[in-house]
Every structure is written in C-alpha cells, then in structure tokens.
Motif scaffolding. Structure first.
Motif, PDB file in Angstrom:
ATOM      1  N   UNK A  73    -125.651  44.535  59.157  1.00  0.00           N
ATOM      2  CA  UNK A  73    -124.280  44.437  58.631  1.00  0.00           C
ATOM      3  C   UNK A  73    -123.425  45.607  58.286  1.00  0.00           C
ATOM      4  N   UNK A  74    -124.345  46.492  57.525  1.00  0.00           N
ATOM      5  CA  UNK A  74    -123.681  47.828  57.172  1.00  0.00           C
ATOM      6  C   UNK A  74    -123.572  48.830  58.300  1.00  0.00           C
ATOM      7  N   UNK A  75    -124.411  48.538  59.057  1.00  0.00           N
ATOM      8  CA  UNK A  75    -124.475  49.526  60.350  1.00  0.00           C
ATOM      9  C   UNK A  75    -123.178  49.068  61.156  1.00  0.00           C
ATOM     10  N   UNK A  76    -122.910  47.824  61.244  1.00  0.00           N
ATOM     11  CA  UNK A  76    -121.869  47.499  62.106  1.00  0.00           C
ATOM     12  C   UNK A  76    -120.462  47.786  61.322  1.00  0.00           C
ATOM     13  N   UNK A  77    -120.646  47.755  60.131  1.00  0.00           N
ATOM     14  CA  UNK A  77    -119.469  48.312  59.450  1.00  0.00           C
ATOM     15  C   UNK A  77    -119.180  49.438  59.276  1.00  0.00           C
ATOM     16  N   UNK A  78    -119.809  50.420  59.537  1.00  0.00           N
ATOM     17  CA  UNK A  78    -119.668  51.757  59.549  1.00  0.00           C
ATOM     18  C   UNK A  78    -119.168  52.380  61.121  1.00  0.00           C
ATOM     19  N   UNK A  79    -119.385  51.314  61.896  1.00  0.00           N
ATOM     20  CA  UNK A  79    -118.795  51.631  63.148  1.00  0.00           C
ATOM     21  C   UNK A  79    -117.451  50.947  63.446  1.00  0.00           C
ATOM     22  N   UNK A  80    -116.812  50.639  62.431  1.00  0.00           N
ATOM     23  CA  UNK A  80    -115.543  50.000  62.430  1.00  0.00           C
ATOM     24  C   UNK A  80    -114.434  51.122  62.274  1.00  0.00           C
ATOM     25  N   UNK A 242    -107.865  46.552  58.473  1.00  0.00           N
ATOM     26  CA  UNK A 242    -109.191  47.239  58.171  1.00  0.00           C
ATOM     27  C   UNK A 242    -110.046  46.479  57.579  1.00  0.00           C
ATOM     28  N   UNK A 243    -109.781  45.651  56.548  1.00  0.00           N
ATOM     29  CA  UNK A 243    -110.861  44.885  55.936  1.00  0.00           C
ATOM     30  C   UNK A 243    -111.170  43.570  56.556  1.00  0.00           C
ATOM     31  N   UNK A 244    -110.097  42.931  57.415  1.00  0.00           N
ATOM     32  CA  UNK A 244    -110.456  41.771  58.091  1.00  0.00           C
ATOM     33  C   UNK A 244    -111.188  42.294  59.380  1.00  0.00           C
ATOM     34  N   UNK A 245    -111.296  43.460  60.061  1.00  0.00           N
ATOM     35  CA  UNK A 245    -112.106  44.017  61.217  1.00  0.00           C
ATOM     36  C   UNK A 245    -113.411  44.494  60.540  1.00  0.00           C
ATOM     37  N   UNK A 246    -113.558  44.632  59.513  1.00  0.00           N
ATOM     38  CA  UNK A 246    -114.843  44.925  58.913  1.00  0.00           C
ATOM     39  C   UNK A 246    -115.627  43.569  58.806  1.00  0.00           C
ATOM     40  N   UNK A 247    -114.887  42.667  58.075  1.00  0.00           N
ATOM     41  CA  UNK A 247    -115.468  41.239  57.952  1.00  0.00           C
ATOM     42  C   UNK A 247    -115.903  40.566  59.324  1.00  0.00           C
ATOM     43  N   UNK A 248    -115.013  40.809  60.234  1.00  0.00           N
ATOM     44  CA  UNK A 248    -115.407  40.281  61.721  1.00  0.00           C
ATOM     45  C   UNK A 248    -116.512  40.838  62.318  1.00  0.00           C
ATOM     46  N   UNK A 249    -116.806  42.181  61.945  1.00  0.00           N
ATOM     47  CA  UNK A 249    -117.900  42.866  62.509  1.00  0.00           C
ATOM     48  C   UNK A 249    -119.274  42.506  61.782  1.00  0.00           C
ATOM     49  N   UNK A 250    -119.091  42.411  60.552  1.00  0.00           N
ATOM     50  CA  UNK A 250    -120.202  41.597  59.870  1.00  0.00           C
ATOM     51  C   UNK A 250    -120.581  40.319  60.283  1.00  0.00           C
ATOM     52  N   UNK A 251    -119.403  39.567  60.375  1.00  0.00           N
ATOM     53  CA  UNK A 251    -119.872  38.137  60.716  1.00  0.00           C
ATOM     54  C   UNK A 251    -120.407  38.080  62.089  1.00  0.00           C
ATOM     55  N   UNK A 252    -120.061  39.004  63.010  1.00  0.00           N
ATOM     56  CA  UNK A 252    -120.634  38.949  64.457  1.00  0.00           C
ATOM     57  C   UNK A 252    -122.072  39.422  64.482  1.00  0.00           C
TER      58      UNK A 252
END
Length: 730
Positions: A73-80, A242-252
C-alpha cells in the motif's frame, strides 16, 4: 457361549441403568476429542533465522500478511501524483483587470481633454482685458497622477512608468487595438494550465502572442508588459483530491494472504528473515492462542453430542428400551471412529489420500439396520465432519472438504439403498452400490481439482473406492449378528426375514392350523395399518401377529377357525376344561416361541395379546351349568396385560377380526359399532392401563381398523346367472 451370556447379562443390567445415556455421551465426546486432538493441535517448531529447515512447513490456515499488505500500500501511495486543480475564475478575472486598466487610461485622456476644452471656452468668453494666458493641455505628469488615483497602488507599483506613459500618449485607435490584443492574449494564455513552475513559460508565450500586435512599437512594449503582469498561477495543489486518490490507491491493493496449504519453507532451504516472520505470523514460533483450536473442537463436539441427545430424546419411541439403542449407537460410533483414526496413522508414510479406503459406510449401515434410517443419515453427516478433521493431510487445524464429501455420499448411498431393499441378502449389493458411488465421487473430486494425475494415482483412487464399499458391506454382515444376538435387537431386516412364509414356524401354522394362519394374516394387516396410523412399529406388529397364535398348533381342533367339517369338541367337555384349553394357547405359544429362541417381543405379544380378558362364553356357560358361585377370575387369561402399543393393538385387532368374521352381513355401520364396542370393553376392563396408548390414539386405531375391514368386507356386485346367456359380439 459364555461370552454371549456375559454380554446379554451386561445389556440386561444396562437397560435399567439410569445414568447410562450420560455415560455414553461423555465417552463419545471424549473419544471424539482424543481422536481429533492431534489433528487440531498447533504445531510448534524450534527454529532460528538463517538455519536450514529440517522439514517442509505448510501454512495450516489462511491468514492476511498485514506487514506485506502495508508495504504494498505504501508503494502504491508513493506512485500517486499530486492532484492540481485549475481555477477557472482566474482567466476571467485577469481579463477584467486588463480591461479596467485600459478603461482607466481612456478615462484619464477623456477627462483631461474635457477639462482643457472647458477652460479654453471660459478663456475665450472672458473680456479681453480679463483674459490671462491661454490655457494649456494637461501635462503627462498630471495625467499619470490622475491615473494613479484610478488604479490600485499594487498595479501602478508593479508596472513600469513607461508602460502607462505609452498607453496615455497613444491615440484612441492605438489604445483600442492594444486593448483587444491584450485581452485576447491574456484570455488565451490564462485558459491554459499554469502551475507555479510554468509561470515564466506562460509569460514567454504572452510575448509571442503580442509581438505581432498591430500597434506602435512603444505601445507593443507596454501591452507586453501588461500581458506578462496579467499572467499568474491558475493551477493549485488540491489536498482533498490528492488524499482521496491516495486512499483509492491503497484500497486497490489486494491484501497479501498466506494461503492454507501454501509451502512456507521446504526441507533443506534456508530460513530467511522474511520466512521467519511468516512462521511467527502462523504461530509456529510461540504458544500464544494455542487454546483456540481446542476450544473450537470442544464446541464442535458439544454440538454433535447435542444433536444426538436431541434425537434420542424426541425420535426414539418410548416403547423401546432407549438405553439399549443408545449403547448400540455408542459402540457403532466408537468402532467407526477408531477405524478412521487407525487408517489415518498411515498418513505419516507420506500417503495423505489413504482416507479414501476407510469403510466409513459401515457405521451408518449398522445404524440403519439396527435403529432407523433418520439416525443413520445424521450419523453420515457426523462421520463426514469427523473424517474431514482426522484426514486433514497434516495441515493442523484445517478441514479436508474432499474427504468429507466422499464420506457423506458414501454413507448416504448405503443408507438409501437399504431403505429400498431392506433384506440381509442385499447388504453385499449395497456395498457394491457404495463402491459405484465412491468411484463417481472420486472422479468428480479429481476433475474439480483440475490436476494432472498419473495412471497409478487414478488406479489407486479407483481401488480404494471399490475396497471401501465392499469392506463396509462385509463388516456390516459380520457385526450385525453380534448386535442382534448380544443386544436382543429385533431389527427391521430380522423382522422381514421372520415374515418369510417359508419360515419353519409359519409353515407349521399353515399346515397344522390353516384357519389360524388365515386369522393371523388378517390380524397382521389390521394391526400393521393401525400401528402405522399412530406412529408405532407397524412392521413389528405385522410379523408378531403371524406368530401370536402359534400356541393353537398344540390343540388346533379346539379353536373354531380350524373346525372345518368337524363337530365342536367343546360341546362334549366341561366349561372348565374348555377354558383351560383356550387360555393355554397364550402360554403354550410363548413357551413354544421361547423354545425356538424367537425374539422377546414376539414372546411378550403372544403372552399379552389377550391380557387378562374374560372368556365370557365359557364363564356364562359355567354359571348356567353350576349351582356354585363362579368367579370371573377363574375364567380370565393369566396375562400380563399389554405392555406396549403394538401388543395392545394386536389384542384389539385379534378380537375385532374374530367378531367381524362371525357377522352374517358385515356392513360398515355394523363394523364401526363392533369396533367401538370392543375398544370400549377393553378400556373399561382395564386391559390398556399398562401401555401408553392415549384416548386420541385409540380413536385413530378404531378408524384405521374400520377402514381396513371395509376393504376386506366391501360389498360385491351380484352377477346374474350366465346359464343360457349368449355372448354378444362387439
């Protein structure tokens, strides 16, 4: 023989033991817990990082690896990427600002020009001697000062003076073209995305937009300066988006799971730090939560025992010895469970599929034959659950659903087959049917797994399926006599065998007392339907009725149904002797059945079917022939009274059949009246006091007897004499 006697004595004592069910339930629970204990016990291994694994370790259950999931999830968050939002109001605002500046310049020119004209006209209109110097036009400085009052200080301070000078000194035409060019350029540039890092590039584009404007060079420089001033940042960082997009990336991100049966480390591999962490996550490195599997197993066992207790309390008829059936079930269950556990030990030789050879259908088959079908179905489900734990392929705390399905269908196949063919000779055929079903289930399981299997593996599955069914049938055939003899169980199969007309005792009744045989068959039909109507054992009543009057074979000519074309011998003897002969057929029959080791239920019914009823005919005959006082007790059967529903119903059916047979014209009304009278007499005479027949059940029994008798004595069509009648051609 001594063993059989010992077992029989034990069973006799156990029947009356009050706490036997509790002891059996406790023993069953203890046996289940001990047999499945090792299969749910968490495996603890002494391991250290960077050691070589001494054995292959698999995951005993599925669990989420939260550390790995969080890492992904952190890796996905960094790519956002950061989200920047375009402010659509800025282009319009900057265009309005440019328009306001040009309007302010125009107003300054207009106002200063009007003031000059006004002062010039006043000068001309004044007397010549009063005229002074001719008024002059407003200077540039005056115009700039006036312009400063019309524009905000931040604008005048931000732009060079030369910009305003060029605009003030330009002609109206030049000023109009400059305005149009500037507004257009500002609108074009500001409607593009301009983040903070792109402001300089946007200002350069403004230079490109205005360098070809159709105005003088000095005015061009002025509007370029204005245009660059109008260009500002219009794209801003959006915190919420940006926070919403990060959360979506974590949920994915799919949770990382260690799957049940997944190999964590193979034998001979190095235990890395990551593998060591996974082993700790699966509970191999400590004893925390080790009680949970045992608590789960205990709850499961309690649920199974509760189901068995509920069944025996509510579904075993009270007229049977419940303790005997509980003990039989406990033994069958224990033997089947021990058999499964013994075979499961072969899993240690690295052949985990050995469970398919267990003849688990033996247990439900014996329960079906010795107790009933419903309990056999319940047993099938229980064995399937136990087998799924015992044969969990070394994965502690898991369930083997394949073996559970195999055991369930294998057991149900045997139970359902015997429900249709309920004879001892069909048990082996039931085993073959079980083998056939086992083959189909094994095939379906292998196909569902979608694996690659060698011919040897497929052949082993086939052989185990066949052997399992055949061994189950063989063990059932071998153990069935043990239970029937040792526990005195009169099973459904045994009853069907005893109903065979070729049985020596039935042939004796048929050949020596044909009238009694016909009477017994009629009583069997009547009692069978009546027992079934109230939920009693109709098959027991039917077969016992065949034998209930076997005592009449000792002196057949003294019973009216056997007096074909002979005088009634009772006309030549005293009522006392007649009474003794008639009464003795009950005790003689019981002795005869006892001598031939017939079931105790048959012996009891032979003794009890007349109870202590009064031989009215000979009683009144004796009273009429004697001056002495004759008591009723002398002319009553010795009893005992009926102790079970079946015995009571056979006694009623026996009297009803004999009475209806004596009617000249048995109409439905006469039959109904006669049946009611006989039941009422038995009830008033206290013959039903010792059995648990209720008044409601007696009413149902009466209706059933009437319906059956109507079928026997229905009215028939009287056909005309065919003599002399000609057959008409169609």
């Amino acid at each position: 023989m001594s063993f059989r006697k010992t077992l029989t004595d034990f069973v006799s004592n156990a029947k009356g033991f009050k706490f036997l069910p509790l002891i059996v339930y406790i023993l069953l629970g203890s046996m289940m817990f001990s047999s499945m204990y090792s299969n749910v016990k968490p495996e603890k291994i002494n391991l250290e990082p960077f050691q070589i694994a001494e054995q292959t370790i698999r995951a005993p259950f599925t669990i989420e690896d939260k550390d790995s999931t969080d890492k992904k999830q952190k890796e996905a968050e960094e790519q956002v990427e950061d989200v920047y939002t375009l402010n659509t109001d800025y282009p319009e605002n900057r265009v309005d600002l440019m328009t306001s500046i040009f309007e302010a310049v125009s107003e300054v020119n207009v106002e200063t020009n009007e003031e000059y004209i006004s002062r010039l006209e006043e000068w001309k209109d004044a007397p010549e001697e009063d005229r002074g110097t001719e008024p002059e036009k407003a200077t540039l400085e005056e115009k700039l000062t006036l312009l400063n009052t019309k524009l905000p200080s931040e604008i005048t301070n931000a732009l060079p003076k030369a910009t305003f000078v060029a605009l003030i000194e330009s002609s109206p035409e030049q000023l109009s073209r400059a305005k149009e060019s500037t507004v257009t350029a500002v609108n074009n540039v500001m409607n593009t995305r301009i983040p903070a890092r792109e402001i300089e590039n946007a200002k350069n584009r403004m230079d490109e937009e205005l360098q070809y404007a159709n105005v003088d060079s000095n005015v061009r420089e002025a509007i370029i300066s204005l245009g660059k001033y109008a260009v500002i940042q219009n794209v801003f960082f959006d915190t919420e988006a940006t926070a919403e997009k990060i959360q979506q990336a974590r949920d994915a991100v799919e949770p990382v799971r260690i799957l049940q049966g997944q190999i964590i480390v193979e034998e001979g591999d190095l235990i890395t730090k990551e593998i060591y962490r996974q082993l700790g996550l699966l509970g191999f490195l400590n004893n925390q939560n080790s009680y949970q599997p045992f608590a789960g197993l205990t709850l499961l066992i309690l649920l199974i025992i509760a189901a068995v207790v509920y069944y025996f309390n509510d579904h075993i008829p009270k007229n049977r010895t419940k303790n005997t059936y509980i003990l039989i079930f406990g033994i069958i269950f224990s033997v089947t469970l021990v058999l499964m556990k013994m075979v499961s030990l072969f899993q240690q030789i690295d052949y985990s599929e050995i469970g398919y050879i267990v003849p688990v259908a033996m247990g439900p088959l014996l329960v079906r034959l010795l107790i009933n079908e419903r309990l056999a179905i319940v047993s099938s489900m229980i064995f399937a659950v136990c087998g799924s734990i015992i044969f969990n392929e070394g994965l502690t705390g898991t369930l083997n659903f394949s073996i559970a399905i195999y055991y369930l269908f294998s057991s149900l196949a045997g139970v359902l087959f015997l429900s249709k063919y309920n004879r001892r000779g069909k048990i082996l055929q039931a085993g073959l049917f079980i083998s056939f079903v086992n083959i189909i289930i094994n095939a379906s399981i292998l196909l569902l797994k979608n694996g690659n299997y060698t011919q040897l593996e497929i052949g082993s599955y086939l052989i185990m399926a066949i052997v399992s069914g055949i061994i189950a049938a063989v063990l059932t055939i071998g153990l069935l006599p043990f239970f029937e003899a040792g526990f005195g169980i009169l099973s459904t199969m045994r009853l069907i065998e005893l109903s065979n007309p070729n049985h020596p005792l039935l042939r004796k009744i048929l050949t020596e007392t044909p009238g009694t045989y016909h009477h017994s068959v009629m009583v069997a039909n009547l009692s069978d339907s009546a027992c079934e109507a109230i939920g009693a054992n109709g098959l027991l009543a039917r077969v016992a009725s065949y034998y209930h009057d076997i005592g009449k074979t000792k002196r057949p000519q003294f019973f009216i149904e056997n007096q074909m074309n002979i005088e009634n011998p009772h006309d030549k003897i005293s009522p006392q002797l007649s009474k003794n002969i008639i009464i003795s057929h009950a005790t003689d029959g019981a002795d005869y059945l006892r001598k031939h080791k017939m079931p105790k239920e048959f012996i009891d019914i032979a003794e009890q079917h007349h109870g202590t009823t009064l031989l009215k005919f000979f009683y009144y005959k004796a009273k009429g022939n004697s001056d002495k006082e004759i008591t009723e007790s002398e002319y009553r059967y010795p009893g005992p009274k009926a102790q079970t529903k079946e015995a009571a119903i056979i006694g009623i059916a026996d009297s009803v059949e004999a009475a209806v047979r004596s009617l000249a014209n048995p109409t439905p009304e006469k039959i109904k009246s006669l049946v009611s009278s006989i039941i009422s007499d038995r009830l008033q005479d206290g013959q039903l006091n010792e059995c648990d027949l209720t008044l409601k059940e007696l009413d149902i029994v009466g209706k059933s007897l009437c319906e059956t008798l109507h079928g026997f004595f229905h009215s028939r069509i009287e056909y005309p004499d065919a003599t002399g009648q000609k057959v008409k051609e169609a």
